[in-house]
Design an enzyme around this catalytic site. Structure first.
Site, PDB file in Angstrom:
ATOM      1  N   ASP A  46       0.835  -1.214   0.000  1.00 33.34           N
ATOM      2  CA  ASP A  46       0.000   0.000   0.000  1.00 33.34           C
ATOM      3  C   ASP A  46       0.866   1.259   0.000  1.00 33.34           C
ATOM      4  O   ASP A  46       0.681   2.164  -0.814  1.00 33.34           O
ATOM      5  CB  ASP A  46      -0.889   0.059   1.259  1.00 33.34           C
ATOM      6  CG  ASP A  46      -2.043  -0.928   1.243  1.00 33.34           C
ATOM      7  OD1 ASP A  46      -3.116  -0.550   0.778  1.00 33.34           O
ATOM      8  OD2 ASP A  46      -1.873  -2.057   1.716  1.00 33.34           O
ATOM      9  N   ASP A 134      -6.331   4.471  -4.745  1.00 30.72           N
ATOM     10  CA  ASP A 134      -6.287   3.353  -3.806  1.00 30.72           C
ATOM     11  C   ASP A 134      -5.113   2.477  -4.230  1.00 30.72           C
ATOM     12  O   ASP A 134      -5.188   1.771  -5.232  1.00 30.72           O
ATOM     13  CB  ASP A 134      -7.590   2.546  -3.821  1.00 30.72           C
ATOM     14  CG  ASP A 134      -7.673   1.591  -2.633  1.00 30.72           C
ATOM     15  OD1 ASP A 134      -6.616   1.308  -2.037  1.00 30.72           O
ATOM     16  OD2 ASP A 134      -8.779   1.138  -2.298  1.00 30.72           O
ATOM     17  N   THR A 139      -7.096  -5.150   0.200  1.00 34.05           N
ATOM     18  CA  THR A 139      -5.895  -5.516   0.966  1.00 34.05           C
ATOM     19  C   THR A 139      -5.997  -6.925   1.533  1.00 34.05           C
ATOM     20  O   THR A 139      -5.022  -7.671   1.537  1.00 34.05           O
ATOM     21  CB  THR A 139      -5.659  -4.500   2.119  1.00 34.05           C
ATOM     22  OG1 THR A 139      -5.565  -3.199   1.552  1.00 34.05           O
ATOM     23  CG2 THR A 139      -4.382  -4.796   2.862  1.00 34.05           C
ATOM     24  N   HIS A 236     -18.319  -6.022   3.924  1.00 34.56           N
ATOM     25  CA  HIS A 236     -18.380  -5.021   2.858  1.00 34.56           C
ATOM     26  C   HIS A 236     -19.724  -4.992   2.143  1.00 34.56           C
ATOM     27  O   HIS A 236     -20.107  -3.977   1.577  1.00 34.56           O
ATOM     28  CB  HIS A 236     -17.283  -5.301   1.808  1.00 34.56           C
ATOM     29  CG  HIS A 236     -15.905  -5.061   2.327  1.00 34.56           C
ATOM     30  ND1 HIS A 236     -14.777  -5.458   1.649  1.00 34.56           N
ATOM     31  CD2 HIS A 236     -15.473  -4.461   3.465  1.00 34.56           C
ATOM     32  CE1 HIS A 236     -13.706  -5.104   2.345  1.00 34.56           C
ATOM     33  NE2 HIS A 236     -14.102  -4.510   3.446  1.00 34.56           N
ATOM     34  N   SER A 260     -11.894  -6.332  -4.261  1.00 29.85           N
ATOM     35  CA  SER A 260     -11.407  -5.156  -4.986  1.00 29.85           C
ATOM     36  C   SER A 260     -12.234  -4.754  -6.201  1.00 29.85           C
ATOM     37  O   SER A 260     -13.211  -5.403  -6.576  1.00 29.85           O
ATOM     38  CB  SER A 260      -9.950  -5.363  -5.423  1.00 29.85           C
ATOM     39  OG  SER A 260      -9.869  -6.074  -6.651  1.00 29.85           O
ATOM     40  N   ARG A 277     -23.010  -3.970  -4.336  1.00 31.68           N
ATOM     41  CA  ARG A 277     -22.391  -3.756  -3.023  1.00 31.68           C
ATOM     42  C   ARG A 277     -23.509  -3.212  -2.158  1.00 31.68           C
ATOM     43  O   ARG A 277     -23.922  -2.059  -2.310  1.00 31.68           O
ATOM     44  CB  ARG A 277     -21.230  -2.774  -3.141  1.00 31.68           C
ATOM     45  CG  ARG A 277     -20.354  -2.718  -1.881  1.00 31.68           C
ATOM     46  CD  ARG A 277     -19.076  -1.993  -2.213  1.00 31.68           C
ATOM     47  NE  ARG A 277     -18.277  -1.648  -1.056  1.00 31.68           N
ATOM     48  CZ  ARG A 277     -17.121  -2.216  -0.732  1.00 31.68           C
ATOM     49  NH1 ARG A 277     -16.637  -3.190  -1.491  1.00 31.68           N
ATOM     50  NH2 ARG A 277     -16.437  -1.818   0.321  1.00 31.68           N
TER      51      ARG A 277
END
Length: 349
Positions: A46, A134, A139, A236, A260, A277
């Site tokens: 990251d 991002d 991650t 999420h 992702s 989502r």
């Protein structure tokens, strides 16, 4: 020539260079992590990817603002980790001299790296040119060896104009069936889009950009045959609501779960069809860097992206999508059908 040719080329090359670092970390298991305030892990990848991309943006567009996910205060306190990251940053360069020069060359020293990471502190908003970054989206997928993406978008006066996704573990072949699997050869895709000019995919390389080819969403004639993409993490997106939506639409194919914005890239090229989502908490606000690039790429590939209330995602109100709840991405022809069922299930209708 596009009004955003320079921006797109810079973004594609910057993301491509950053994926070299993330792949080195991914394959070497040098995934040292820190925990952020919200307990989400931040990896060496990251920090390193953010430094490389911001350095390239500052070289090419010094007046632009940047909304980045990470900041360097923790690294300044952990000197050995900063040294480890800088060693990776220093080694991560494109094989093509012209491409590397276009990004401003290597990051000079450790302090320049930390300053670059900290330059991602813009508050966002609907005025001027703001990049949303991002450096490693997904991650947890990155840590477990799954899908992840390096994501960069240019927002001008609140409107996404350029979007790029680097997805090192997706198959290069746009026609490959959608799968969460990351094994095998022929992987690594770079997606790009400019508003009003369509979307492309190309193989990730170690040097100059490969030739891009146009991508488009698959035309869904029969909604029952559609393929859903959803998040791996139940935190999420609500898997239970998703299953009920699939049932009401008559979709029996198992959803493909991946981390992702690789999901946005996958449906944009027709490897999947629908990405939802769904809100898991009323107070949760999505981050702009988690959606800006993918939103544009899907829309430029012939899709429609809204929130669960049917509103376009609003990237001009700061660092989060505070005016939106959830995401519904689908081919234009079936988006209305999917949205109606989403609203019925969520009780929004």
């Amino acid at each position: 020539m596009s009004a955003y040719t320079h921006e797109l080329t810079t973004a594609l090359l910057a993301v491509q260079r950053a994926t070299l670092l993330t792949q080195r970390v991914f394959h070497n298991n040098a995934k040292g992590t820190l925990s952020k305030d919200d307990h989400s892990p931040v990896t060496v990848g990251d920090f390193g990817a953010q430094a490389l991309i911001i350095a390239a943006l500052r070289h090419n567009f010094p007046k632009d603002e940047i909304v980045g996910e990470e900041e360097a205060s923790s690294l300044r306190e952990k000197k050995p980790l900063a040294e480890q990251i800088f060693a990776l940053v220093k080694e991560s360069r494109l094989d093509d001299a012209e491409a590397e020069e276009a990004l401003g060359g290597p990051v000079k020293d450790e302090e320049a790296m930390l300053a670059a990471i900290d330059a991602g502190s813009s508050a966002g908003g609907n005025k001027g040119r703001i990049w949303a970054l991002d450096p490693v989206d997904g991650t947890k997928g990155f840590l477990r060896g799954g899908q992840y993406a390096v994501c960069l978008a240019l927002i001008v006066d609140g409107d996404v104009k350029v979007g790029v996704l680097g997805c090192p573990n997706l198959p290069v072949d746009d026609a490959a069936p959608l799968s969460a699997d990351v094994g095998g050869e022929g992987r690594g895709v770079l997606f790009g889009a400019v508003q009003g000019e369509g979307a492309t995919s190309r193989p990730l390389t170690n040097g100059a950009l490969a030739e891009g080819k146009s991508i488009s969403m698959r035309k869904v004639e029969d909604i029952t045959q559609a393929t859903f993409c959803e998040s791996v993490e139940a935190a999420h997106s609500s898997h239970g609501d998703q299953a009920e939506i699939a049932k009401r639409l008559g979709i029996t194919k198992e959803s493909v779960r991946m981390d992702s914005q690789a999901k946005y890239g996958s449906i944009a090229r027709g490897a999947g069809d629908l990405y939802l989502r769904l809100p898991v908490r009323k107070d949760y606000e999505e981050k702009i860097w988690d959606h800006a690039a993918g939103d544009l790429i899907v829309r430029e590939a012939g899709g429609e992206v809204t929130d669960a209330e049917g509103k376009r995602l609003d990237f001009g109100v700061g660092r989060t999508l505070k005016r939106n709840k959830g995401v519904v991405a689908a081919p234009k022809g079936v988006h209305g059908t999917v949205l109606k069922v989403v609203q019925e299930v969520l009780g929004n209708a």
